[in-house]
Scaffold this active site. Structure first.
Site, PDB file in Angstrom:
ATOM      1  N   HIS A 137       0.837  -1.189   0.000  1.00 36.15           N
ATOM      2  CA  HIS A 137       0.000   0.000   0.000  1.00 36.15           C
ATOM      3  C   HIS A 137       0.880   1.251   0.000  1.00 36.15           C
ATOM      4  O   HIS A 137       2.100   1.161   0.198  1.00 36.15           O
ATOM      5  CB  HIS A 137      -0.926   0.014   1.227  1.00 36.15           C
ATOM      6  CG  HIS A 137      -0.212  -0.014   2.535  1.00 36.15           C
ATOM      7  ND1 HIS A 137      -0.133  -1.143   3.313  1.00 36.15           N
ATOM      8  CD2 HIS A 137       0.481   0.935   3.179  1.00 36.15           C
ATOM      9  CE1 HIS A 137       0.570  -0.874   4.390  1.00 36.15           C
ATOM     10  NE2 HIS A 137       0.963   0.376   4.342  1.00 36.15           N
TER      11      HIS A 137
HETATM   12  P1  TYD Z   1      -1.444  -2.868   7.604  1.00 33.54           P
HETATM   13  O1  TYD Z   1      -1.001  -1.439   7.716  1.00 33.54           O
HETATM   14  O2  TYD Z   1      -2.176  -3.256   6.365  1.00 33.54           O
HETATM   15  O3  TYD Z   1      -0.183  -3.835   7.785  1.00 33.54           O
HETATM   16  P2  TYD Z   1       1.222  -3.917   7.001  1.00 33.54           P
HETATM   17  O4  TYD Z   1       1.422  -2.636   6.265  1.00 33.54           O
HETATM   18  O5  TYD Z   1       2.201  -4.124   8.056  1.00 33.54           O
HETATM   19  O6  TYD Z   1       1.167  -5.108   6.108  1.00 33.54           O
HETATM   20  O7  TYD Z   1      -2.304  -3.209   8.899  1.00 33.54           O
HETATM   21  C1  TYD Z   1      -2.767  -4.520   9.171  1.00 33.54           C
HETATM   22  C2  TYD Z   1      -4.007  -4.397  10.053  1.00 33.54           C
HETATM   23  O8  TYD Z   1      -3.677  -3.756  11.296  1.00 33.54           O
HETATM   24  C3  TYD Z   1      -5.114  -3.566   9.419  1.00 33.54           C
HETATM   25  O9  TYD Z   1      -6.351  -4.203   9.755  1.00 33.54           O
HETATM   26  C4  TYD Z   1      -5.044  -2.250  10.123  1.00 33.54           C
HETATM   27  C5  TYD Z   1      -4.484  -2.600  11.480  1.00 33.54           C
HETATM   28  N1  TYD Z   1      -3.628  -1.520  12.047  1.00 33.54           N
HETATM   29  C6  TYD Z   1      -4.075  -0.809  13.140  1.00 33.54           C
HETATM   30  O10 TYD Z   1      -5.198  -1.022  13.661  1.00 33.54           O
HETATM   31  N2  TYD Z   1      -3.274   0.170  13.663  1.00 33.54           N
HETATM   32  C7  TYD Z   1      -2.046   0.441  13.126  1.00 33.54           C
HETATM   33  O11 TYD Z   1      -1.324   1.335  13.631  1.00 33.54           O
HETATM   34  C8  TYD Z   1      -1.603  -0.303  11.985  1.00 33.54           C
HETATM   35  C9  TYD Z   1      -0.274  -0.031  11.358  1.00 33.54           C
HETATM   36  C10 TYD Z   1      -2.427  -1.280  11.481  1.00 33.54           C
END
Ligand code: TYD
Length: 140
Positions: A55
């Protein structure tokens, strides 16, 4: 808004204090990172072959640190790509807004520590790559 560039995604060397008991690194807001720190999160217990990221963020600044172990961060500004390997606990990769990132190749037991400039907001995410390319080409 100027077009985002992976060239702005610099590796920042953080202070490191070494003594016979081990090493210590610290990060002070406004001194070592060019944004206010609103949130800290970390990725851990990553299974073999895990891929994170996938993303971009509209407005978020982040500093990504391999607090333990190593991994690769693929950076993409819509025009150019670069892979940054992180394997030192005293190095942080600055990731600016409108940069697509994929994180993978995690070593066993690695910990990916992230400092972020804003609270979590799903509305700040761009999770669709074609949409990212469209938005990236609109600015600049
Ligand atoms: P995501 O940012 O997509 O993970 P990565 O970039 O590490 O692959 O986040 C995964 C899940 O965690 C998504 O459901 C959102 C949640 N999340 C939070 O609730 N708070 C946060 O600070 C972060 C980074 C993610």
């Amino acid at each position: 808004m100027p077009r985002a560039s992976i060239d702005a995604c610099k590796v920042i060397e953080l202070p490191k204090i070494s003594d016979p008991r081990g090493k210590l690194t610290f990060i002070e807001e406004g001194r070592h990172v060019p944004f206010d720190i609103r949130r800290v999160y970390y990725l851990y217990d990553l299974p073999g072959g895990a891929e994170r990221g996938g993303h971009a963020h509209r407005g978020l600044f982040q500093l990504i640190i391999a607090a333990s172990g190593s991994f690769d961060v693929m950076l993409d500004d819509g025009g150019h790509r670069r892979v940054q390997h992180l394997n030192r606990s005293y190095l942080g990769l600055l990731v600016t807004p409108m940069i697509w990132r994929d994180i993978g190749n995690f070593s066993s037991g690695s910990v990916c520590l992230v400092l972020a400039s804003e609270f979590y907001a799903e509305s700040d995410y761009i999770r669709d790559y074609p949409e990212f390319l469209r938005l990236a080409s609109e600015v600049g």
